[in-house]
Design an enzyme around this catalytic site. Structure first.
Site, PDB file in Angstrom:
ATOM      1  N   ARG A 186     -61.903  -6.389  17.140  1.00 12.31           N
ATOM      2  CA  ARG A 186     -60.836  -7.122  17.832  1.00 12.31           C
ATOM      3  C   ARG A 186     -61.171  -8.613  17.858  1.00 12.31           C
ATOM      4  O   ARG A 186     -60.302  -9.468  17.707  1.00 12.31           O
ATOM      5  CB  ARG A 186     -60.640  -6.584  19.269  1.00 12.31           C
ATOM      6  N   TYR A 227     -34.530 -17.379  17.423  1.00 12.88           N
ATOM      7  CA  TYR A 227     -34.639 -15.973  17.005  1.00 12.88           C
ATOM      8  C   TYR A 227     -34.474 -15.084  18.242  1.00 12.88           C
ATOM      9  O   TYR A 227     -35.131 -15.308  19.271  1.00 12.88           O
ATOM     10  CB  TYR A 227     -36.003 -15.753  16.333  1.00 12.88           C
ATOM     11  N   ASP A 256     -41.625 -22.750  14.772  1.00 12.33           N
ATOM     12  CA  ASP A 256     -41.595 -21.445  14.114  1.00 12.33           C
ATOM     13  C   ASP A 256     -41.139 -21.699  12.677  1.00 12.33           C
ATOM     14  O   ASP A 256     -39.987 -22.035  12.430  1.00 12.33           O
ATOM     15  CB  ASP A 256     -40.625 -20.519  14.869  1.00 12.33           C
ATOM     16  N   LYS A 265     -41.990 -11.625   7.164  1.00 21.89           N
ATOM     17  CA  LYS A 265     -40.881 -12.106   6.360  1.00 21.89           C
ATOM     18  C   LYS A 265     -41.401 -12.651   5.022  1.00 21.89           C
ATOM     19  O   LYS A 265     -41.982 -11.909   4.263  1.00 21.89           O
ATOM     20  CB  LYS A 265     -40.087 -13.140   7.160  1.00 21.89           C
TER      21      LYS A 265
END
Ligand SMILES: *Cc1c(COP(=O)(O)O)cnc(C)c1O
Length: 407
Positions: free
Chosen positions: A64, A116, A188, A213
């Site tokens: 992690r 978004y 973004d 994306k």
């Protein structure tokens, strides 16, 4: 305790720093595997690492906190954005979440009103409950952003081009404003990718991505990233990545890293295909309007030329007629698939009114310009002539009400 110290150790000198973007996409962050010489970064499917003595290890103690496949991807994405520090997350939403988690109760954020949908939902439904407040303004209007900044504002969060109307926000102007008002700017950059615009170069403090994306590019993985040049911001976000744990798995990092290698090539093709299609749609008698930053008819065409290298693969356009006609059109496309998401090699189309933006009441949707006939295209890298033929055939078919009933 290794978690905190590892951040510093990772300041990475990219040997490909002076190379072009296509070279950096393939090489940055990806030395051959030290154990075997494997040219491709292995999928280190492990959760922990053997230590020689307590806290004596090779820089990795728990997956992690630090992970070699993830580290290669983080360095690679940082290189693409011309940034010093990259951090990867389990999704674009998790990346955005980490940025907001770096704020404190009482802090205020100014964002754009065509954000978004998932980010808007996170801001208003999750972080407002924890005492962070948000204002949403038209980010193409720098005066509106300026007016919304209060003494409590700590962060500006913008998206450009926006979804689905492809409106632009002037990154240099907003970055200048952010500096003057003493707030940080996060962009973004999911729609444009670093191939089309590098917000850090234009003065932004943080870049956020949904690597699901274009960066991943093959619709086979969900992921996110943030990049910054600011060591203090990096330390905070690195701490949060480990402390809240929204990390991507090794296989997912491998897939995204495979995607970045062809990102410059893909973005060229996405943009070339989209420009051709946007031009042809603009001339089509059944099309009411086309939103694409690469068209001289776009109200911010000059800004697009000043801040984007190419205009990208996203188009939205309005088909004449009612909702039923739009639905007939959507059902008639064969090469374009009807689906959420964007940025993959394959062409997708969507209908904001019934899909991505269905939760907005119709009145408000119309006010924002999201009409029933608005169609969003994520133009893939297939042959342009096949894509255009598909759209033309579906537009013709949508003229016939019976075609819809039969489908
Ligand atoms: C998809 C998307 C996100 C969210 O990313 P996920 O990987 O789906 O969590 C954020 N911003 C933009 C612009 C997006 O398109």
């Amino acid at each position: 305790m290794g978690a905190e110290s590892n951040g510093k150790k990772r300041a990475y000198e990219d040997p490909y720093k002076h190379c072009g973007l296509a070279t950096r996409a393939i090489h940055s962050g990806q030395e051959p595997d030290p154990a075997t010489g494997a040219i491709m970064t292995p999928i280190y499917q492990t959760s922990t690492y053997v230590q020689e003595a307590p806290d004596v290890h090779k820089g990795f103690d728990y997956a992690r906190t630090n992970h070699p496949t993830r580290l290669a991807l983080e360095r690679n994405i940082a290189a693409l954005e011309n940034g010093k520090y990259g951090l990867c997350f389990g999704s674009g939403s998790a990346a955005a979440s980490a940025v907001v988690q770096s704020l404190n109760q009482g802090d205020h954020v100014v964002s754009c009103n065509d954000l978004y949908g998932g980010t808007y939902r996170m801001f208003t439904k999750v972080y407002e409950r924890f005492g962070v407040s948000f204002s949403f303004v038209d980010a193409s209007d720098i005066g509106a952003i300026d007016k919304a900044i209060t003494p409590k504002t700590k962060l500006l969060w913008i998206e450009t081009p926006s979804n689905p109307l492809l409106k632009l926000c002037d990154i240099r102007a907003v970055a200048k404003l952010a500096k003057e008002r003493g707030v940080k700017l996060c962009v973004d950059n999911t729609f444009a990718t670093p191939v089309l615009q590098q917000p850090l170069e234009m003065g932004a403090d943080i870049v956020a991505h949904s690597t699901t994306k274009y960066i991943g590019g093959h619709s086979d993985v969900v992921g996110g990233a943030v990049v910054t040049n600011d060591e203090e911001i990096y330390e905070k976000l690195k701490f949060l990545q480990n402390a809240t744990g929204a990390v991507p798995g090794p296989m997912d990092c491998f897939l995204v890293l495979r995607g970045t290698k062809t990102l410059p090539l893909r973005m060229e093709r996405h943009s070339a295909n989209a420009l051709q299609i946007a031009r042809k749609l603009l001339e089509h008698p059944e099309v009411a309007c086309v939103n694409y930053p690469g068209l001289p008819t776009h109200p911010q065409y000059d800004l697009a030329k000043a801040q984007m290298r190419l205009a990208g693969g996203m188009i939205s356009f309005e088909l004449k007629g009612d909702l039923d006609r739009a639905v007939r059109f959507l059902k008639s496309c064969k090469v374009f698939s009807l689906a959420e998401s964007l940025g993959g090699v394959e062409s997708l189309l969507g209908h904001p009114a019934t899909m991505t933006h269905a939760s907005i009441p119709r009145e408000e949707r119309l006010k924002a310009g999201l009409t029933d006939g608005l169609i969003r295209l994520s133009v893939g890298i297939e042959d342009e002539k096949d894509l255009m033929a598909d759209l033309e055939r579906a537009i013709a078919k949508s003229l016939d009400p019976k075609a819809g009933a039969a489908a």
